[in-house]
Write a protein that holds these residues in place. Structure first.
Motif, PDB file in Angstrom:
ATOM      1  N   ALA A   1     -10.021   3.125   2.226  1.00 39.67           N
ATOM      2  CA  ALA A   1     -10.823   2.217   1.390  1.00 39.67           C
ATOM      3  C   ALA A   1      -9.960   1.046   0.913  1.00 39.67           C
ATOM      4  O   ALA A   1     -10.401  -0.106   0.905  1.00 39.67           O
ATOM      5  CB  ALA A   1     -11.399   2.977   0.203  1.00 39.67           C
ATOM      6  N   ASN A   2      -8.709   1.337   0.534  1.00 40.07           N
ATOM      7  CA  ASN A   2      -7.796   0.274   0.114  1.00 40.07           C
ATOM      8  C   ASN A   2      -7.565  -0.726   1.243  1.00 40.07           C
ATOM      9  O   ASN A   2      -7.520  -1.930   1.030  1.00 40.07           O
ATOM     10  CB  ASN A   2      -6.441   0.854  -0.315  1.00 40.07           C
ATOM     11  CG  ASN A   2      -6.514   1.570  -1.648  1.00 40.07           C
ATOM     12  OD1 ASN A   2      -7.452   1.370  -2.419  1.00 40.07           O
ATOM     13  ND2 ASN A   2      -5.533   2.415  -1.924  1.00 40.07           N
TER      14      ASN A   2
ATOM     15  N   SER B   1      -4.296  10.352  -0.852  1.00 40.78           N
ATOM     16  CA  SER B   1      -5.571  10.636  -0.182  1.00 40.78           C
ATOM     17  C   SER B   1      -5.801   9.661   0.967  1.00 40.78           C
ATOM     18  O   SER B   1      -5.759   8.440   0.790  1.00 40.78           O
ATOM     19  CB  SER B   1      -6.720  10.535  -1.185  1.00 40.78           C
ATOM     20  OG  SER B   1      -7.882  10.024  -0.567  1.00 40.78           O
ATOM     21  N   PHE B   2      -6.058  10.225   2.147  1.00 36.83           N
ATOM     22  CA  PHE B   2      -6.312   9.385   3.314  1.00 36.83           C
ATOM     23  C   PHE B   2      -7.561   8.533   3.094  1.00 36.83           C
ATOM     24  O   PHE B   2      -7.595   7.345   3.424  1.00 36.83           O
ATOM     25  CB  PHE B   2      -6.479  10.249   4.568  1.00 36.83           C
ATOM     26  CG  PHE B   2      -7.063   9.507   5.725  1.00 36.83           C
ATOM     27  CD1 PHE B   2      -6.347   8.496   6.352  1.00 36.83           C
ATOM     28  CD2 PHE B   2      -8.339   9.796   6.180  1.00 36.83           C
ATOM     29  CE1 PHE B   2      -6.887   7.787   7.403  1.00 36.83           C
ATOM     30  CE2 PHE B   2      -8.889   9.091   7.239  1.00 36.83           C
ATOM     31  CZ  PHE B   2      -8.160   8.083   7.852  1.00 36.83           C
TER      32      PHE B   2
ATOM     33  N   MET C   1       0.836  -1.197   0.000  1.00 31.54           N
ATOM     34  CA  MET C   1       0.000   0.000   0.000  1.00 31.54           C
ATOM     35  C   MET C   1       0.869   1.245   0.000  1.00 31.54           C
ATOM     36  O   MET C   1       1.629   1.460   0.939  1.00 31.54           O
ATOM     37  CB  MET C   1      -0.885   0.025   1.253  1.00 31.54           C
ATOM     38  CG  MET C   1      -1.905  -1.098   1.314  1.00 31.54           C
ATOM     39  SD  MET C   1      -2.865  -1.021   2.856  1.00 31.54           S
ATOM     40  CE  MET C   1      -3.646   0.579   2.675  1.00 31.54           C
ATOM     41  N   VAL C   2       0.726   2.055  -1.038  1.00 31.12           N
ATOM     42  CA  VAL C   2       1.568   3.246  -1.122  1.00 31.12           C
ATOM     43  C   VAL C   2       0.771   4.475  -1.524  1.00 31.12           C
ATOM     44  O   VAL C   2      -0.369   4.380  -1.971  1.00 31.12           O
ATOM     45  CB  VAL C   2       2.727   3.055  -2.126  1.00 31.12           C
ATOM     46  CG1 VAL C   2       3.752   2.093  -1.558  1.00 31.12           C
ATOM     47  CG2 VAL C   2       2.222   2.570  -3.476  1.00 31.12           C
ATOM     48  N   HIS C   3       1.407   5.631  -1.357  1.00 30.97           N
ATOM     49  CA  HIS C   3       0.741   6.909  -1.635  1.00 30.97           C
ATOM     50  C   HIS C   3       0.830   7.279  -3.104  1.00 30.97           C
ATOM     51  O   HIS C   3       0.049   8.051  -3.614  1.00 30.97           O
ATOM     52  CB  HIS C   3       1.352   8.014  -0.783  1.00 30.97           C
ATOM     53  CG  HIS C   3       2.844   7.912  -0.666  1.00 30.97           C
ATOM     54  ND1 HIS C   3       3.688   8.459  -1.589  1.00 30.97           N
ATOM     55  CD2 HIS C   3       3.624   7.280   0.251  1.00 30.97           C
ATOM     56  CE1 HIS C   3       4.935   8.181  -1.230  1.00 30.97           C
ATOM     57  NE2 HIS C   3       4.933   7.464  -0.129  1.00 30.97           N
ATOM     58  N   GLU C   4       1.788   6.710  -3.801  1.00 29.51           N
ATOM     59  CA  GLU C   4       2.030   7.108  -5.184  1.00 29.51           C
ATOM     60  C   GLU C   4       2.834   6.007  -5.853  1.00 29.51           C
ATOM     61  O   GLU C   4       3.767   5.480  -5.271  1.00 29.51           O
ATOM     62  CB  GLU C   4       2.817   8.423  -5.200  1.00 29.51           C
ATOM     63  CG  GLU C   4       3.032   9.016  -6.562  1.00 29.51           C
ATOM     64  CD  GLU C   4       1.742   9.127  -7.350  1.00 29.51           C
ATOM     65  OE1 GLU C   4       1.477   8.205  -8.146  1.00 29.51           O
ATOM     66  OE2 GLU C   4       1.000  10.108  -7.181  1.00 29.51           O
TER      67      GLU C   4
ATOM     68  N   ALA D   1       3.281  -1.016   4.003  1.00 32.58           N
ATOM     69  CA  ALA D   1       2.572   0.231   3.695  1.00 32.58           C
ATOM     70  C   ALA D   1       3.408   1.470   3.964  1.00 32.58           C
ATOM     71  O   ALA D   1       4.237   1.510   4.872  1.00 32.58           O
ATOM     72  CB  ALA D   1       1.285   0.307   4.512  1.00 32.58           C
ATOM     73  N   SER D   2       3.174   2.497   3.137  1.00 35.39           N
ATOM     74  CA  SER D   2       3.734   3.827   3.360  1.00 35.39           C
ATOM     75  C   SER D   2       2.559   4.810   3.264  1.00 35.39           C
ATOM     76  O   SER D   2       1.773   4.753   2.321  1.00 35.39           O
ATOM     77  CB  SER D   2       4.787   4.129   2.295  1.00 35.39           C
ATOM     78  OG  SER D   2       5.367   5.397   2.501  1.00 35.39           O
ATOM     79  N   LEU D   3       2.436   5.696   4.250  1.00 34.65           N
ATOM     80  CA  LEU D   3       1.213   6.489   4.416  1.00 34.65           C
ATOM     81  C   LEU D   3       1.143   7.709   3.493  1.00 34.65           C
ATOM     82  O   LEU D   3       2.161   8.232   3.045  1.00 34.65           O
ATOM     83  CB  LEU D   3       1.103   6.941   5.869  1.00 34.65           C
ATOM     84  CG  LEU D   3       1.141   5.796   6.887  1.00 34.65           C
ATOM     85  CD1 LEU D   3       1.221   6.337   8.311  1.00 34.65           C
ATOM     86  CD2 LEU D   3      -0.066   4.884   6.737  1.00 34.65           C
ATOM     87  N   SER D   4      -0.073   8.161   3.243  1.00 41.64           N
ATOM     88  CA  SER D   4      -0.277   9.332   2.387  1.00 41.64           C
ATOM     89  C   SER D   4       0.043  10.612   3.157  1.00 41.64           C
ATOM     90  O   SER D   4       0.205  10.602   4.376  1.00 41.64           O
ATOM     91  CB  SER D   4      -1.702   9.361   1.845  1.00 41.64           C
ATOM     92  OG  SER D   4      -2.575   9.798   2.849  1.00 41.64           O
TER      93      SER D   4
END
Lengths: 348, 348
Positions: free
Chosen positions: B117-118, B111-112, B76-79, B132-135
């Protein structure tokens, strides 16, 4: 640790647990969770609330056994650590996620053997569709036959094998190669080098044909000693520069099929005291961000990865939805264009 | 088309078909397919050959219903369209693939809401673990609670929330910020700008603290007008340059938390007729390939994405294998270092 995990697994909440706790039939709970209006709004609400409270999850495997679908798309590529593949992935991800599919990715590190192993694994995993770009040395599509045999749709992009009744999303690499070379000739270049990768891959062989035909059409005899085949690493650019600088009759132009390689080439050329574009005019390929940050800014071919990914994704999803039929689509050509910047324009 | 697909689905070969065709018991076929030596080598060979001929696939869903495992890891990544994330992905993919897991990727576009949702979708998909890396705007980890509650292991990297008992893989961003700024001070800079992204994210707030502390320790009063917050796009670099060029008292140094932004900043500074490093010394961040291709070459912080990906992947896999226990690991710090090149070194 393993034991603790086992215990957790056993505690997975089922619809039977929910039905039991609410003293409602299992059938009603099952219908309510599908939001079936047969069940009253009030009861549905009650069931949803308990489901959330107890951490109930639908069982995707049980569901999959019935529908035969896994809701996953495989993304098979030769390399992940690439700006271009990255932008394609970003386009594919957008489309397939919107359509409710997940993406499983597998990369071959440019090895045919690993690509074949990945195909087998993904076939066994029963992905619903495949989006793939082939490795440098992939010679045929036998390893995709299990997918073809089972009507699992496959869309190839960029690096493809053509003319076998399979669907490909590409740019017109021949045209790009021709235009890039023609542009250098128009700038007065007479000895144009070509720095590229394995000519057994369509993208590079097509660009090479375009390069040669532009030379022929301008009555310039192609010179094999000016063609440098590498692996598109930065070293490729540096090594090519070194080779050409040592030639008694140096090239005065270079068509390079990758912007990073071109940037690395230009750097070495300038370090040797030559000027770009005056002594050597350069055209790259891909329109990477680096192209307008280096000096001189780089003439390049705009090669829209995100668009290619979106088109490949949409083509596959439309087939899965029954909106269109892959077997009727052979080739989709994405627009591409020469972007002229400083590295190739000679002040006359 | 749909009908044709249906027909294909019905023809899926089962072990019953294989047993029937070979006139062998189902139990023997099942054992043979697991390569159980109880079945003679000759019989196993016969069964394997028929299985391949008929296109038999093990049924992963049936298997999963028993083991409770999906053999998938979520990334899970921000971009996705980022050189750094790309190199992390490449490291993660290597490790989890070797361990027999597939990777499902999901990105939040910073987007948080989409990140949450992901998380829900991946939880429902029953992934075995998460990396994971957060938005930019993720403020807490409530959306990861379902994973924590079910002991689904989660490893956070780079952009993380610290100190909540979760496992994070990071570099020492404070130290990096401090050293970059200290280096600029040692080169004689007195007014050092800082170009970065949202300070609500750990990586940027930590670097900012390092920047400020280095200034304090050298008796330089931090000046808020020299801090420029952007979104790390190329425009960020150009906009920051424009702002600083218009100041009556211009900065003489800049610590920029992204190499592409730094390249774009340097380009604008040079276009305005100023010299780098003589008028403005610059330090970037990430050690992207662009750093040694631009002029002057860019001083930067080496931030090894592939290593970070490999460590995150290995940490998660070792937990899943029971070799190590995530609950005992709070923070893993990856080595990072200042790489000094031309953009910051002033000829004295």
């Amino acid at each position: 640790m393993a034991k603790e995990k086992e215990k957790e697994k056993e505690k997975d909440v089922t619809i039977y647990d929910l039905a039991n706790e609410l003293n409602i039939s299992v059938a009603t709970v099952s219908r309510a969770l599908k939001n079936d209006p047969v069940v009253s709004k009030k009861t549905r609400k009650k069931i949803f609330e308990l489901a959330e409270k107890r951490g109930y999850r639908t069982n995707p495997f049980a569901r999959n056994l019935r529908s035969g679908e896994t809701k996953t798309i495989a993304f098979m590529v030769h390399e992940l650590n690439s700006t271009f593949i990255n932008s394609v992935l970003s386009g594919v991800e957008k489309i397939v996620t919107e359509a409710g599919y997940d993406l499983i990715i597998a990369h071959s590190s440019e090895s045919f053997a690993k690509e074949a192993a990945n195909a087998k694994n993904l076939f066994d995993k029963r992905v619903d569709g495949v989006i793939a770009s082939l490795s440098f040395d992939t010679k045929n599509l036998d390893h995709f036959k299990p997918f073809f045999d089972r009507n699992v749709p496959v869309v190839f992009f960029d690096r493809v094998e053509k003319g076998k009744g399979n669907t490909v999303v590409v740019i017109d690499n021949y045209k790009c190669g021709y235009e890039a070379t023609q542009h250098l000739i128009e700038q007065g270049c007479k000895r144009i080098a070509h720095i590229t990768a394995s000519l057994s891959r369509n993208v590079y062989s097509d660009r090479y044909r375009g390069y040669k035909d532009a030379l022929y059409d301008n009555n310039i005899e192609p010179d094999e000693s000016l063609v440098f085949i590498g692996d598109l690493s930065e070293e490729t650019g540096a090594d090519a520069a070194k080779k050409f600088l040592n030639m008694s009759e140096r090239p005065d132009g270079a068509f390079i099929t990758n912007d990073f390689v071109a940037a690395s080439f230009i750097k070495k050329i300038k370090e040797a005291g030559l000027r770009v574009p005056e002594d050597v005019a350069v055209v790259g390929f891909n329109n990477d961000a680096i192209g307008h940050l280096i000096e001189p800014t780089l003439t390049t071919v705009n090669y829209p990865g995100i668009e290619m990914g979106e088109v490949a994704g949409r083509t596959l999803i439309n087939h899965l939805k029954g909106v269109s039929d892959l077997s009727k689509i052979n080739t989709i050509i994405i627009n591409s264009e020469l972007i002229i910047r400083e590295s190739s324009v000679r002040k006359k």
